[in-house]
Structures are given as C-alpha cells and as structure tokens.
Design an enzyme around this catalytic site. Structure first.
Site, PDB file in Angstrom:
ATOM      1  N   LYS A   1       1.226  -1.298   0.455  1.00 53.39           N
ATOM      2  CA  LYS A   1      -0.094   0.271  -0.534  1.00 53.39           C
ATOM      3  C   LYS A   1       0.860   0.962   0.298  1.00 53.39           C
ATOM      4  O   LYS A   1       1.506   1.417   1.015  1.00 53.39           O
ATOM      5  CB  LYS A   1      -1.368   0.135   1.348  1.00 53.39           C
ATOM      6  CG  LYS A   1      -2.022   1.762   0.719  1.00 53.39           C
ATOM      7  CD  LYS A   1      -1.847   2.242   2.076  1.00 53.39           C
ATOM      8  CE  LYS A   1      -2.029   2.968   2.224  1.00 53.39           C
ATOM      9  NZ  LYS A   1      -1.531   4.218   1.449  1.00 53.39           N
TER      10      LYS A   1
ATOM     11  N   GLY B   1       6.465   6.047   8.319  1.00 51.29           N
ATOM     12  CA  GLY B   1       5.731   7.203   8.801  1.00 51.29           C
ATOM     13  C   GLY B   1       5.279   7.965   9.569  1.00 51.29           C
ATOM     14  O   GLY B   1       6.538   8.267  10.429  1.00 51.29           O
ATOM     15  N   SER B   2       3.996   8.778  10.171  1.00 48.53           N
ATOM     16  CA  SER B   2       4.610   9.985  11.539  1.00 48.53           C
ATOM     17  C   SER B   2       4.332   8.450  12.238  1.00 48.53           C
ATOM     18  O   SER B   2       3.904   7.785  12.650  1.00 48.53           O
ATOM     19  CB  SER B   2       2.585  10.542  11.243  1.00 48.53           C
ATOM     20  OG  SER B   2       2.546  10.588  11.854  1.00 48.53           O
TER      21      SER B   2
ATOM     22  N   VAL C   1       0.634   8.372  13.444  1.00 44.33           N
ATOM     23  CA  VAL C   1      -0.105   7.515  12.834  1.00 44.33           C
ATOM     24  C   VAL C   1       0.639   5.235  13.148  1.00 44.33           C
ATOM     25  O   VAL C   1      -0.103   4.353  13.465  1.00 44.33           O
ATOM     26  CB  VAL C   1      -0.063   7.182  11.631  1.00 44.33           C
ATOM     27  CG1 VAL C   1      -0.725   5.637  10.476  1.00 44.33           C
ATOM     28  CG2 VAL C   1      -0.509   8.619  10.469  1.00 44.33           C
ATOM     29  N   GLY C   2       2.031   5.778  13.343  1.00 43.36           N
ATOM     30  CA  GLY C   2       2.608   4.436  13.706  1.00 43.36           C
ATOM     31  C   GLY C   2       1.951   3.673  15.101  1.00 43.36           C
ATOM     32  O   GLY C   2       2.038   2.718  15.788  1.00 43.36           O
TER      33      GLY C   2
ATOM     34  N   GLU D   1       9.484   2.998  11.509  1.00 38.69           N
ATOM     35  CA  GLU D   1       9.638   3.235  11.655  1.00 38.69           C
ATOM     36  C   GLU D   1       9.175   5.442  11.392  1.00 38.69           C
ATOM     37  O   GLU D   1       8.566   5.516  10.124  1.00 38.69           O
ATOM     38  CB  GLU D   1      10.670   3.630  10.551  1.00 38.69           C
ATOM     39  CG  GLU D   1      11.697   4.153   9.367  1.00 38.69           C
ATOM     40  CD  GLU D   1      12.692   3.570  10.834  1.00 38.69           C
ATOM     41  OE1 GLU D   1      13.196   4.327  11.506  1.00 38.69           O
ATOM     42  OE2 GLU D   1      13.725   2.618  10.852  1.00 38.69           O
TER      43      GLU D   1
ATOM     44  N   GLU E   1       8.337  17.241  14.901  1.00 35.04           N
ATOM     45  CA  GLU E   1       8.898  17.297  13.431  1.00 35.04           C
ATOM     46  C   GLU E   1       8.041  18.097  12.931  1.00 35.04           C
ATOM     47  O   GLU E   1       6.395  18.805  12.635  1.00 35.04           O
ATOM     48  CB  GLU E   1       8.276  16.053  13.048  1.00 35.04           C
ATOM     49  CG  GLU E   1       9.077  15.446  11.945  1.00 35.04           C
ATOM     50  CD  GLU E   1       8.282  14.403  11.519  1.00 35.04           C
ATOM     51  OE1 GLU E   1       7.698  12.947  12.297  1.00 35.04           O
ATOM     52  OE2 GLU E   1      10.139  13.514  11.058  1.00 35.04           O
TER      53      GLU E   1
END
Ligand code: UN1
Length: 495
Positions: free
Chosen positions: A175, A228-229, A232-233, A250, A385
């Site tokens: 995805k 990703g962020s 979301v992680g 990551e 970030e």
C-alpha cells in the site's frame, strides 16, 4: 486525457471494487495530472490478502537463492531505467533530479544486497547436550507481509521492505502513499517483469483509512512494516496487537546537527544546507535543529543565512534548481502554521517565512527555506517534527550542553556533529540518543547495507537496511534431530 492506472491483485490489473478513483498531481505544477488511480477499500484489501495467502506455499518452497536471483533482476531493470524512473518521480513528488536518481540508486543497492542475502539467511548449528543428537536453528518466512510506505522516498523505502520480505519467502501486499502511486506502480511492473510470481505481489492504492487500516486489521496478514508519522505508527501498533502481528515502525524525527567551535565551518555549512533543505526538509532524517557553539555562532549564522538565501527554488527537473516544492497543500499549510508558531514563541526569523510563488513557481507548493535563530529547547519549533524547509537554531556554551540539547527530544532517528576533536567525536557516538550518528557529515546519507532506524518514539526497536532487517522478515525455527534411536530426556537422562 490523463492515464488511468489500476491495482494489481490476484495476478491481474484491476480497478477498485467500488470503481472510485483519485487524481495524482504534480506538486510543482498542480495543473498537471500525473494519473488517475483506484481509490480502494476494504474489499480490495481482502482480495489482496486472499491472493497473497494462495501464493504463500509455492513461494516459501522456492529456494531462497532463486528468490534472490529474481530480486537481482529487479536491480538490473532499475539500473537500465534509472533516469526515466527518476524523472517521473520528480514530476510526481517534486524533489530534484539528483535526489530522485539517488532514490532509485538506493533501490538498486538494496536489490543487490538482498539478492546476496538469498544465499545466506544463516541459521545456527549448535552442539546438543545429549549424545547422537543434532541441534540447529533455521529461518522460515513469517507469512503475508503488509507494506505501508511514505511518499518522500517513493522507490527506496518500498525496496527496503519488499526485497527482504520477498527474499525471505513472504508474499507482499503493498500500500504505497497516495501521493506517489505512479512510482509504486512502476516498481510493481518491474517486479513482475523480473519474475516475481503473479500473486506473490499485490498492489492496493488508496489512503490510510480506506486501505491501511483494513490491512493492519486483517487477521490473515502476519506482519506490517510501516514508515510514516509517530501518531499513525502508534495507532498501527495498537491495532496490530489485537491479532499479535509483528510490526516494524519507522517514524518521526527531530534530528539535530551540532557545530562545535573547532569545526570545519565550510564543511558544516554544506552539511546543514543539504540536511535541512534537501528534499525540501521532507525526510525523517532531515536536519530540523542546528546546535551551534558560542565561539563561532555569529560567523556561522552569517554564512548560513547568506547560503540559504542563495538556494534556488523551482522545478526539480531543471538542473539549476536546489529545492523543489512541498508535496501538497496540506504540507505547505503545516509549514505555514509552524512558522507562525515560531514567531509567536518569539524566535527570530532570520530568513524565509513566506510562500514562494514567483515566476514558474506560481502553481506549485513552494515555500522559502526558513531559519529561526534564538530558539530555546522548550519551544514547539524545537520539539515537533515539521517536515518542511524550516530550521531551528539553538545556541550552546559547551559540548556537554550541546549533547544535552540534542538529546532533549522524544525522537531519536539521526544526529550529527561537526568537530575536529577526536575525543568529542567518540563521546558523541557514545552519548547521543539516536539510531544513527554522523561525525562530520549531515543527518542524511543512509547506505543500503547499513541498519537504519531510531530510538525513543522514532520506532519500536526494529531496523531496516543491512543484515538486521532479515530478522524481521523471518521466524526462527529450532530443530532437534535425535539419531540415537532411543528416548533421550533433556535435563534428566544426562544428569
Ligand atoms: C527518510 O528520511 O524517510 O540517507 C529516509 C537518508 C535517506 C533515507 C531517508 N537516504 O537519510
């Protein structure tokens, strides 16, 4: 008419079950539609999982060196088409051609490393505590791999995940970020051309909620690898725990470069420009904080502001361009918001601070390279970030203060120090809390054969790249072979 692209599921190119689509536009010129892609959903994910599951047995029984040879072929094709892929990637996500070529090259390097790993995948043989018994551990695939990737390295990051997944015998559901579906499609076409069997790879386009969530929730997906962020992680980690999936995350960074009084200032300047404004600051490894020692502070800041003002914004396909646009409207808004936050926090904006819409940049998501001085550790622009061309500069008195300021963050991906003092360099390697430390180099510059990843809220302890990622994509099976011809009870008959 812009071209329509499809998902690849069950060995066929197909539209989303719902027939819905989304447009992919060039961030340098939003009038240019790169393509129209399927806006997939849960049913498409379910079909992809079914397909991958069906492919698993044959793929796991294909010898690992043969799987590696296919990946080698992928590397060969990427090498042949490097320039074309890079040009399309620049159109699709905006970073300059040198960088998109580097992105493809990172994929090529990863392919050749992965191909060779097909001939290793070492297990162990270990003596048994009993006579006439043989002990070993072997590596087996985990199962169906769900791969969720970002748009800032549209080729390199998918290859970091998909090549080891395949070499280890796992079928893949890919995805890609919905900002870079074209590079992802090209990559899957090349996988198939190189000989990855049809159902072993599946491509499902669409956003996180519609495609990512059902993929993470699906009970038949055995592992998820996500870049990703951090926000979301964390959600992925929670969701995946319901089915005890293996997860590699990551995530974000707030990477810093230290410049000590004794540093080579020209070198440190090149480093921070590349680290902070390369990829328009949109890297997990971007230099987002600069920590400068007192003695050279004024001089270095003059050099930095002057150089930042000379960076040329524009179309990444043009050789004179240094900095491309942000990926999309939302990301430019985020940058604008952080610039406002920095001003409210009373940091001193020494350059930048505006949308850039001059000349050929008028229809792109451009923003001036921006630098804040007099930033203090508690300010939000020192902590959060931003993922854009905004650099926060903090002034320190000593080496000890520099390290403490650098470590004062919830993230821990990359870090850098410029110094000519070898003792300080080694103390830095020891004391900095980060997965990656560069001495006299910028915070960016990963190499495919080295572990990549971070500590603290940058991840969950896994690494990509190099030898370590192969642990993530395999299970260990411990095997005992008793050739004594009798029951031998461990811990009992031998004591
Ligand atoms: C990322 O920032 O998302 O060396 C990955 C580097 C790059 C990879 C960065 N090649 O930092």
């Amino acid at each position: 008419m812009s071209k329509n692209y499809q998902n690849y599921i069950g060995g066929e190119w197909v539209d989303a079950r719902s027939d819905e689509t989304f447009e992919n536009r060039n961030p340098t010129n939003w009038d240019e539609v790169i393509g129209v892609f399927p806006n997939s959903g849960k049913e498409d994910v379910a079909a992809a999982v079914k397909s991958a599951r069906e492919a698993f047995d044959a793929w796991r029984l294909t010898p690992a060196p043969v799987r590696g040879n296919i990946v080698k072929k992928v590397g060969d094709i990427l090498t042949e088409r490097k320039d074309d892929i890079a040009r399309n990637m620049t159109r699709e996500m905006g970073k300059i051609l040198d960088e998109t070529r580097g992105d493809v090259q990172e994929g090529i390097d990863t392919a050749y490393y992965a191909a060779s790993e097909g001939r290793r995948l070492f297990g162990h043989t270990v003596p048994s505590e009993l006579p006439n018994k043989f002990n070993m551990s072997v590596r087996t695939p985990v199962g169906v791999a769900g791969i969720i990737t970002p748009w800032n390295f549209p080729m390199a990051i998918p290859t970091w995940k998909i090549f080891p997944a395949l070499v280890c015998g796992n079928p893949v559901i890919f995805k890609p970020a919905s900002d870079t579906p074209l590079t992802a499609t090209t990559f899957v076409e090349i996988l198939l051309e190189a000989g990855v069997p049809p159902k072993v790879v599946n491509l499902v386009h669409g956003g996180g909620r519609r495609v990512g969530v059902p993929l993470v929730e699906h009970p038949d997906v055995n592992l998820i690898s996500f870049t990703g962020s951090t926000a979301v992680g964390k959600t992925i980690s929670k969701t995946a725990s319901d089915s005890l999936k293996r997860v590699s995350l990551e995530l974000g960074g707030k990477n810093a470069q230290i410049v000590m009084d004794d540093a080579n200032l020209e070198l440190a300047l090149e480093g921070v420009l590349w680290g902070a404004f390369g990829t328009t600051g949109q890297r997990c490894t971007a230099t987002s904080r600069l920590i400068v020692q007192d003695g050279i502070y004024n001089k270095f800041m003059d050099m930095l502001v002057d150089a930042a003002q000379n960076l040329k914004l524009g179309d990444g396909l043009k050789s004179e361009t240094d900095v491309g646009p942000l990926i999309n409207e939302g990301q430019r808004q985020t940058v604008e918001e952080y610039v406002e936050i920095g001003q409210k926090e009373c940091a001193t904006m020494v350059t930048g601070g505006n949308i850039y819409d001059k000349g050929a940049c008028k229809n792109g998501w451009f923003y001036e390279p921006t630098i804040f001085a007099d930033v203090t550790p508690e300010m939000r622009i020192a902590k959060e970030e931003i993922f854009g061309p905004v650099l926060s500069v903090l002034r320190v008195k000593s080496f000890e203060e520099a390290v403490s300021v650098l470590n004062n963050t919830k993230y821990g991906l990359s870090s850098s120090i410029y110094t000519n003092d070898v003792n300080r360099a080694f103390q830095t390697m020891r004391d900095i809390e980060a997965g990656i430390t560069y001495i006299n180099g910028p915070t960016i510059g990963a190499e495919a054969h080295m572990p990549f990843g971070g500590v603290k809220e940058t991840g969950n302890g896994h690494r990509e790249g190099g030898w370590e990622v192969y642990e993530f994509y395999t299970e260990t099976k411990t095997v005992f072979v008793d050739y004594s011809g009798k029951l031998q009870r461990a811990q009992i008959d031998n004591y």
